[in-house]
Design a protein around this motif. Structure first.
Motif, PDB file in Angstrom:
ATOM      1  N   GLY A   1     -14.346  -9.870  45.927  1.00 24.68           N
ATOM      2  CA  GLY A   1     -14.718  -9.653  44.912  1.00 24.68           C
ATOM      3  C   GLY A   1     -15.292  -8.176  44.483  1.00 24.68           C
ATOM      4  O   GLY A   1     -15.464  -7.652  43.167  1.00 24.68           O
ATOM      5  N   LYS A   2     -15.796  -7.595  45.525  1.00 23.15           N
ATOM      6  CA  LYS A   2     -16.407  -6.265  45.260  1.00 23.15           C
ATOM      7  C   LYS A   2     -17.526  -6.191  44.430  1.00 23.15           C
ATOM      8  O   LYS A   2     -17.768  -5.478  43.394  1.00 23.15           O
ATOM      9  CB  LYS A   2     -15.192  -5.129  44.955  1.00 23.15           C
ATOM     10  N   ALA A   3     -18.240  -7.453  44.182  1.00 20.81           N
ATOM     11  CA  ALA A   3     -19.601  -7.798  43.394  1.00 20.81           C
ATOM     12  C   ALA A   3     -20.648  -7.708  44.113  1.00 20.81           C
ATOM     13  O   ALA A   3     -20.880  -7.783  45.623  1.00 20.81           O
ATOM     14  CB  ALA A   3     -19.060  -9.031  42.548  1.00 20.81           C
ATOM     15  N   VAL A   4     -21.845  -7.559  43.133  1.00 18.17           N
ATOM     16  CA  VAL A   4     -23.204  -7.699  43.596  1.00 18.17           C
ATOM     17  C   VAL A   4     -23.856  -8.741  42.629  1.00 18.17           C
ATOM     18  O   VAL A   4     -23.504  -8.827  41.488  1.00 18.17           O
ATOM     19  CB  VAL A   4     -23.813  -6.514  43.875  1.00 18.17           C
ATOM     20  N   ALA A   5     -25.086  -9.214  43.072  1.00 12.57           N
ATOM     21  CA  ALA A   5     -25.757  -9.864  42.097  1.00 12.57           C
ATOM     22  C   ALA A   5     -26.180  -9.193  40.774  1.00 12.57           C
ATOM     23  O   ALA A   5     -26.349  -7.973  40.926  1.00 12.57           O
ATOM     24  CB  ALA A   5     -27.121 -10.483  42.792  1.00 12.57           C
TER      25      ALA A   5
END
Length: 139
Positions: free
Chosen positions: A52-56
């Protein structure tokens, strides 16, 4: 792979990758120990971040997943058993879901809503929390 290729939206590929990463992390094990809960959750976080290429903080399932992982690890490090650690993880995940109501989505489909995403909980964070609750209840 079934999740990746058959579940619609972003959740199929994200969960599929999370489960595949967890499988790789546990490759060759015939029995699981309490610390393997952390290994599984670490793999879930890594898989979702990879796919997802996401972070918190971007209003994604990671906003429940990372606090849950951290709470499970802390509980086990403090001598709690797996059932107690998972209960702590569920509480942390629930707080993460609540947190997603207070932020604007910047990743995934919800990001198209911009400020209209405020006040709504992230569906990925909610679904992860539901799965974790079921696991905790079956311990």
């Amino acid at each position: 792979m079934a999740l990746v290729s058959t579940v619609g939206g972003a959740s199929g590929p994200l969960y599929g990758t999370a489960f595949m990463q967890a499988g790789k992390a546990l490759d060759g094990k015939m029995e699981l120990c309490e610390q393997d809960l952390v290994t599984i959750l670490d793999a879930f976080v890594a898989g979702v971040q990879l796919r997802g290429k996401a972070v918190a903080g971007e209003k994604t399932m990671l906003d429940a997943m990372i606090p849950a992982r951290d709470a499970v690890k802390a509980a086990l490090d403090n001598g709690k058993n797996a059932k107690e650690a998972l209960a702590d993880g569920v509480k942390a995940a629930e707080k993460g879901v609540e947190y997603t109501k207070t932020i604007i989505a910047t990743k995934g489909r919800a990001s198209y809503l911009g400020e209209r995403s405020l006040g709504h909980q992230d569906p990925g964070a909610t679904s992860f929390t539901t799965m974790l609750k079921v696991v905790a209840e079956k311990m």
